[in-house]
Scaffold this active site. Structure first.
Site, short mmCIF file in Angstrom:
data_model
loop_
_atom_site.label_atom_id
_atom_site.label_comp_id
_atom_site.label_asym_id
_atom_site.label_seq_id
_atom_site.Cartn_x
_atom_site.Cartn_y
_atom_site.Cartn_z
N HIS A 48 0.81 -1.22 0.00
CA HIS A 48 0.00 0.00 0.00
C HIS A 48 0.84 1.27 0.00
O HIS A 48 0.29 2.36 0.14
CB HIS A 48 -0.93 0.01 1.21
CG HIS A 48 -2.13 -0.88 1.04
ND1 HIS A 48 -3.07 -0.68 0.06
CD2 HIS A 48 -2.54 -1.98 1.71
CE1 HIS A 48 -4.01 -1.62 0.13
NE2 HIS A 48 -3.70 -2.42 1.13
N ARG A 73 6.98 -6.34 3.20
CA ARG A 73 5.69 -6.88 2.75
C ARG A 73 5.63 -6.75 1.24
O ARG A 73 5.50 -5.64 0.70
CB ARG A 73 4.52 -6.13 3.39
CG ARG A 73 3.19 -6.69 2.88
CD ARG A 73 2.00 -6.28 3.71
NE ARG A 73 1.53 -4.93 3.47
CZ ARG A 73 0.36 -4.45 3.88
NH1 ARG A 73 -0.47 -5.24 4.57
NH2 ARG A 73 0.02 -3.21 3.64
N ASP A 87 16.08 -11.54 -3.15
CA ASP A 87 17.34 -11.21 -3.82
C ASP A 87 17.86 -9.84 -3.39
O ASP A 87 19.06 -9.61 -3.29
CB ASP A 87 17.16 -11.24 -5.35
CG ASP A 87 17.18 -12.66 -5.91
OD1 ASP A 87 17.49 -13.60 -5.16
OD2 ASP A 87 16.87 -12.82 -7.11
N GLU A 151 -6.26 -11.53 7.09
CA GLU A 151 -7.00 -10.27 7.04
C GLU A 151 -8.44 -10.41 6.58
O GLU A 151 -9.06 -9.42 6.20
CB GLU A 151 -6.25 -9.22 6.22
CG GLU A 151 -5.50 -9.73 5.00
CD GLU A 151 -4.54 -8.70 4.43
OE1 GLU A 151 -4.68 -7.51 4.72
OE2 GLU A 151 -3.66 -9.09 3.66
N ASP A 177 -8.09 -4.55 7.32
CA ASP A 177 -8.77 -5.42 6.36
C ASP A 177 -9.68 -6.41 7.07
O ASP A 177 -10.77 -6.73 6.57
CB ASP A 177 -7.74 -6.17 5.50
CG ASP A 177 -7.13 -5.24 4.47
OD1 ASP A 177 -7.89 -4.66 3.68
OD2 ASP A 177 -5.90 -5.08 4.48
O1 LIG Z 1 -5.26 -4.69 7.33
C1 LIG Z 1 -4.35 -3.98 7.79
O2 LIG Z 1 -4.44 -3.36 8.87
C2 LIG Z 1 -3.13 -3.89 6.99
O3 LIG Z 1 -2.88 -4.72 6.15
C3 LIG Z 1 -2.27 -2.66 7.14
C4 LIG Z 1 -2.71 -1.65 6.11
O4 LIG Z 1 -2.24 -2.07 4.85
C5 LIG Z 1 -2.30 -0.21 6.35
O5 LIG Z 1 -2.90 0.30 7.48
C6 LIG Z 1 -0.84 0.07 6.33
O6 LIG Z 1 -0.60 1.45 6.30
#
Ligand SMILES: O=C(O)C(=O)C[C@H](O)[C@@H](O)CO
Length: 256
Positions: A48, A73, A87, A151, A177
Protein backbone atom coordinates in the site's frame (compact mmCIF):
# COMPACT_ATOMS: atom_id res chain seq x y z
CA UNK A 1 32.61 -13.55 4.65
CA UNK A 2 29.60 -15.29 6.16
CA UNK A 3 26.06 -14.76 4.88
CA UNK A 4 23.87 -12.55 7.07
CA UNK A 5 21.94 -14.29 9.85
CA UNK A 6 18.31 -13.36 10.50
CA UNK A 7 18.26 -11.75 13.91
CA UNK A 8 14.50 -11.10 13.76
CA UNK A 9 13.82 -14.80 13.22
CA UNK A 10 16.15 -15.94 15.98
CA UNK A 11 14.70 -13.49 18.46
CA UNK A 12 11.12 -14.32 17.48
CA UNK A 13 11.70 -18.06 17.83
CA UNK A 14 13.39 -17.42 21.18
CA UNK A 15 10.10 -15.93 22.36
CA UNK A 16 11.23 -12.30 22.59
CA UNK A 17 8.65 -9.53 22.26
CA UNK A 18 9.63 -7.33 19.34
CA UNK A 19 8.52 -3.73 18.93
CA UNK A 20 8.17 -2.51 15.37
CA UNK A 21 7.37 0.50 13.25
CA UNK A 22 5.46 0.42 9.96
CA UNK A 23 7.12 2.43 7.17
CA UNK A 24 5.17 3.73 4.21
CA UNK A 25 6.94 7.02 3.53
CA UNK A 26 9.14 5.40 0.87
CA UNK A 27 12.02 7.66 1.84
CA UNK A 28 15.63 6.46 2.25
CA UNK A 29 16.32 9.41 4.54
CA UNK A 30 13.39 8.51 6.82
CA UNK A 31 14.39 4.83 6.70
CA UNK A 32 17.95 5.57 7.74
CA UNK A 33 16.94 8.00 10.49
CA UNK A 34 14.23 5.69 11.88
CA UNK A 35 16.62 2.73 11.84
CA UNK A 36 18.64 4.57 14.49
CA UNK A 37 15.78 4.96 16.99
CA UNK A 38 15.96 1.45 18.44
CA UNK A 39 12.86 -0.33 17.12
CA UNK A 40 13.42 -4.08 16.94
CA UNK A 41 12.01 -4.18 13.42
CA UNK A 42 10.89 -1.91 10.63
CA UNK A 43 8.23 -2.97 8.15
CA UNK A 44 8.78 -1.88 4.56
CA UNK A 45 5.43 -1.90 2.83
CA UNK A 46 5.27 -2.41 -0.93
CA UNK A 47 1.57 -3.31 -0.95
CA UNK A 48 0.00 0.00 0.00
CA UNK A 49 3.01 2.33 -0.22
CA UNK A 50 4.35 3.69 -3.51
CA UNK A 51 7.39 1.41 -3.40
CA UNK A 52 8.25 -0.90 -6.27
CA UNK A 53 11.08 -3.38 -6.00
CA UNK A 54 13.63 -1.01 -7.53
CA UNK A 55 12.84 1.53 -4.83
CA UNK A 56 12.94 -1.07 -2.06
CA UNK A 57 16.67 -1.70 -2.32
CA UNK A 58 17.75 1.87 -1.36
CA UNK A 59 15.29 1.75 1.57
CA UNK A 60 16.88 -1.45 2.87
CA UNK A 61 20.38 -0.09 2.28
CA UNK A 62 19.53 3.07 4.20
CA UNK A 63 17.98 1.13 7.09
CA UNK A 64 21.07 -1.03 7.39
CA UNK A 65 22.64 1.98 9.16
CA UNK A 66 20.85 1.01 12.38
CA UNK A 67 20.25 -2.18 14.33
CA UNK A 68 16.54 -2.67 13.45
CA UNK A 69 15.66 -5.79 11.46
CA UNK A 70 13.95 -5.24 8.13
CA UNK A 71 10.63 -6.93 7.38
CA UNK A 72 9.31 -6.56 3.83
CA UNK A 73 5.69 -6.88 2.75
CA UNK A 74 5.51 -7.84 -0.94
CA UNK A 75 2.52 -6.40 -2.78
CA UNK A 76 1.00 -9.87 -3.05
CA UNK A 77 1.59 -13.54 -2.26
CA UNK A 78 3.40 -14.02 -5.53
CA UNK A 79 6.45 -16.18 -6.12
CA UNK A 80 8.13 -13.65 -8.41
CA UNK A 81 7.65 -10.70 -6.04
CA UNK A 82 8.88 -12.88 -3.18
CA UNK A 83 11.96 -14.04 -5.09
CA UNK A 84 12.86 -10.49 -6.03
CA UNK A 85 12.44 -9.18 -2.47
CA UNK A 86 14.68 -11.97 -1.19
CA UNK A 87 17.34 -11.21 -3.82
CA UNK A 88 17.33 -7.59 -2.70
CA UNK A 89 18.24 -8.81 0.77
CA UNK A 90 14.96 -9.15 2.66
CA UNK A 91 15.15 -12.12 5.03
CA UNK A 92 11.80 -11.68 6.73
CA UNK A 93 8.68 -11.37 4.62
CA UNK A 94 5.15 -10.47 5.62
CA UNK A 95 2.94 -12.13 3.03
CA UNK A 96 -0.41 -10.38 2.58
CA UNK A 97 -3.85 -11.92 2.19
CA UNK A 98 -3.20 -15.54 3.04
CA UNK A 99 -6.55 -17.30 3.32
CA UNK A 100 -5.72 -21.02 3.13
CA UNK A 101 -3.03 -23.46 4.21
CA UNK A 102 -2.32 -24.05 0.53
CA UNK A 103 -1.54 -20.35 0.05
CA UNK A 104 0.69 -20.41 3.12
CA UNK A 105 2.55 -23.45 1.75
CA UNK A 106 3.02 -21.66 -1.58
CA UNK A 107 4.44 -18.62 0.21
CA UNK A 108 6.93 -20.74 2.15
CA UNK A 109 7.95 -22.68 -0.97
CA UNK A 110 8.60 -19.40 -2.81
CA UNK A 111 11.16 -18.46 -0.15
CA UNK A 112 13.15 -21.73 -0.23
CA UNK A 113 15.72 -22.97 -2.70
CA UNK A 114 15.16 -26.50 -4.06
CA UNK A 115 14.64 -29.15 -2.96
CA UNK A 116 12.59 -27.52 -0.15
CA UNK A 117 11.04 -24.92 -2.45
CA UNK A 118 11.08 -23.21 -5.80
CA UNK A 119 13.13 -20.04 -5.27
CA UNK A 120 15.19 -19.22 -8.37
CA UNK A 121 18.96 -19.10 -7.99
CA UNK A 122 21.05 -16.01 -8.65
CA UNK A 123 24.71 -15.66 -7.77
CA UNK A 124 25.47 -11.98 -7.29
CA UNK A 125 22.60 -10.39 -5.41
CA UNK A 126 22.51 -8.13 -2.39
CA UNK A 127 21.17 -11.13 -0.43
CA UNK A 128 24.47 -13.00 -0.83
CA UNK A 129 26.52 -9.84 -0.42
CA UNK A 130 26.90 -9.82 -4.20
CA UNK A 131 28.30 -13.34 -4.18
CA UNK A 132 31.09 -12.53 -1.72
CA UNK A 133 29.76 -14.78 1.05
CA UNK A 134 31.08 -18.31 1.34
CA UNK A 135 27.98 -20.01 2.72
CA UNK A 136 24.91 -18.22 1.34
CA UNK A 137 23.33 -21.20 -0.40
CA UNK A 138 23.93 -23.46 2.62
CA UNK A 139 22.24 -21.17 5.12
CA UNK A 140 19.75 -19.13 3.07
CA UNK A 141 16.67 -21.34 3.52
CA UNK A 142 17.05 -21.48 7.29
CA UNK A 143 17.55 -17.72 7.60
CA UNK A 144 14.25 -16.80 5.95
CA UNK A 145 11.32 -15.95 8.21
CA UNK A 146 7.81 -16.14 6.79
CA UNK A 147 5.02 -14.19 8.45
CA UNK A 148 1.61 -14.72 6.90
CA UNK A 149 -1.02 -12.04 7.12
CA UNK A 150 -4.57 -12.94 8.05
CA UNK A 151 -7.00 -10.27 7.04
CA UNK A 152 -10.37 -11.82 6.30
CA UNK A 153 -13.09 -13.72 8.10
CA UNK A 154 -12.48 -16.69 5.77
CA UNK A 155 -8.82 -16.79 6.78
CA UNK A 156 -9.74 -16.60 10.47
CA UNK A 157 -11.90 -19.69 10.07
CA UNK A 158 -8.81 -21.55 8.85
CA UNK A 159 -6.40 -19.88 11.26
CA UNK A 160 -5.06 -23.02 12.93
CA UNK A 161 -4.37 -24.90 9.69
CA UNK A 162 -2.67 -21.84 8.17
CA UNK A 163 -0.54 -21.25 11.25
CA UNK A 164 0.46 -24.92 11.41
CA UNK A 165 2.09 -24.90 7.96
CA UNK A 166 5.79 -25.76 8.36
CA UNK A 167 7.97 -22.74 7.60
CA UNK A 168 5.36 -20.25 8.79
CA UNK A 169 7.10 -18.50 11.68
CA UNK A 170 4.47 -15.95 12.57
CA UNK A 171 0.88 -14.99 11.86
CA UNK A 172 0.17 -11.30 11.55
CA UNK A 173 -3.28 -9.79 11.83
CA UNK A 174 -4.17 -6.88 9.56
CA UNK A 175 -6.79 -5.08 11.66
CA UNK A 176 -8.03 -2.74 8.93
CA UNK A 177 -8.77 -5.42 6.36
CA UNK A 178 -10.09 -7.81 8.97
CA UNK A 179 -12.45 -5.13 10.26
CA UNK A 180 -13.61 -4.45 6.68
CA UNK A 181 -14.21 -8.14 6.09
CA UNK A 182 -16.29 -8.24 9.27
CA UNK A 183 -18.49 -5.36 8.08
CA UNK A 184 -16.66 -2.67 10.06
CA UNK A 185 -14.78 -0.81 7.32
CA UNK A 186 -12.61 1.90 8.93
CA UNK A 187 -13.58 0.83 12.47
CA UNK A 188 -10.83 -1.39 13.89
CA UNK A 189 -11.97 -0.28 17.34
CA UNK A 190 -15.44 -1.86 16.95
CA UNK A 191 -16.19 -4.19 19.86
CA UNK A 192 -16.68 -7.20 17.62
CA UNK A 193 -13.30 -6.61 15.92
CA UNK A 194 -11.44 -6.00 19.17
CA UNK A 195 -12.93 -9.11 20.68
CA UNK A 196 -11.69 -11.21 17.73
CA UNK A 197 -8.24 -9.59 17.96
CA UNK A 198 -8.11 -10.43 21.67
CA UNK A 199 -8.95 -14.10 21.13
CA UNK A 200 -6.79 -14.62 18.06
CA UNK A 201 -3.38 -14.12 19.69
CA UNK A 202 -3.96 -17.10 21.98
CA UNK A 203 -5.16 -19.27 19.08
CA UNK A 204 -1.96 -18.55 17.16
CA UNK A 205 0.20 -19.24 20.21
CA UNK A 206 -1.62 -22.52 20.78
CA UNK A 207 -0.31 -23.70 17.40
CA UNK A 208 3.20 -22.74 18.50
CA UNK A 209 3.55 -19.73 16.21
CA UNK A 210 4.23 -16.06 16.98
CA UNK A 211 1.28 -13.66 16.72
CA UNK A 212 1.84 -10.17 15.33
CA UNK A 213 -0.32 -7.15 14.63
CA UNK A 214 -0.32 -3.52 13.50
CA UNK A 215 -1.37 -0.80 15.94
CA UNK A 216 -1.47 2.86 15.04
CA UNK A 217 -0.66 4.23 18.47
CA UNK A 218 1.24 3.10 21.58
CA UNK A 219 -1.92 2.61 23.66
CA UNK A 220 -3.29 0.06 21.21
CA UNK A 221 0.17 -1.47 20.86
CA UNK A 222 0.44 -2.06 24.62
CA UNK A 223 -3.05 -3.54 24.75
CA UNK A 224 -2.24 -5.93 21.90
CA UNK A 225 1.00 -6.93 23.62
CA UNK A 226 -0.96 -7.59 26.82
CA UNK A 227 -3.29 -9.83 24.80
CA UNK A 228 -0.27 -11.92 23.76
CA UNK A 229 0.88 -10.41 20.48
CA UNK A 230 4.61 -10.96 20.24
CA UNK A 231 5.59 -8.62 17.42
CA UNK A 232 3.62 -5.40 17.25
CA UNK A 233 4.11 -2.39 14.98
CA UNK A 234 3.22 0.55 17.19
CA UNK A 235 2.67 3.23 14.57
CA UNK A 236 2.97 4.15 10.90
CA UNK A 237 5.74 6.63 10.00
CA UNK A 238 3.42 8.76 7.87
CA UNK A 239 0.95 9.00 10.76
CA UNK A 240 3.71 10.08 13.14
CA UNK A 241 4.82 12.79 10.72
CA UNK A 242 1.32 14.17 10.28
CA UNK A 243 0.51 14.06 14.01
CA UNK A 244 3.75 15.88 14.81
CA UNK A 245 3.10 18.50 12.11
CA UNK A 246 -0.51 19.05 13.22
CA UNK A 247 0.51 19.40 16.87
CA UNK A 248 3.24 21.87 15.94
CA UNK A 249 0.88 24.01 13.85
CA UNK A 250 -1.76 23.98 16.59
CA UNK A 251 0.85 24.99 19.17
CA UNK A 252 2.16 27.79 16.93
CA UNK A 253 -1.34 29.18 16.47
CA UNK A 254 -2.26 29.18 20.13
CA UNK A 255 -3.21 32.59 21.37
CA UNK A 256 -0.17 34.10 23.12
O1 LIG B 1 -5.26 -4.69 7.33
C1 LIG B 1 -4.35 -3.98 7.79
O2 LIG B 1 -4.44 -3.36 8.87
C2 LIG B 1 -3.13 -3.89 6.99
O3 LIG B 1 -2.88 -4.72 6.15
C3 LIG B 1 -2.27 -2.66 7.14
C4 LIG B 1 -2.71 -1.65 6.11
O4 LIG B 1 -2.24 -2.07 4.85
C5 LIG B 1 -2.30 -0.21 6.35
O5 LIG B 1 -2.90 0.30 7.48
C6 LIG B 1 -0.84 0.07 6.33
O6 LIG B 1 -0.60 1.45 6.30
Amino acid sequence: MEAPRNEFKHRLLAGETLDGLWLSLASPVASEALSLIGFDWLLFDTEHAPVDLGALQPLLQAAAAGPSSAVVRPAWNDKVLIKRALDIGAQTLLIPFVETAEEARAAVAATRYPPQGIRGVAGGTRASRFGLTSDYFEVANDQIAVLVQIETRAALERLEEIAAVPGVDGVFIGPSDLAASMGHLGRTGADEVQSVLRDTAALIRAVGKAPGILATNPTDARRYRDWGYQFVAGAVDLGLLLKGAQATLAEMRKAG
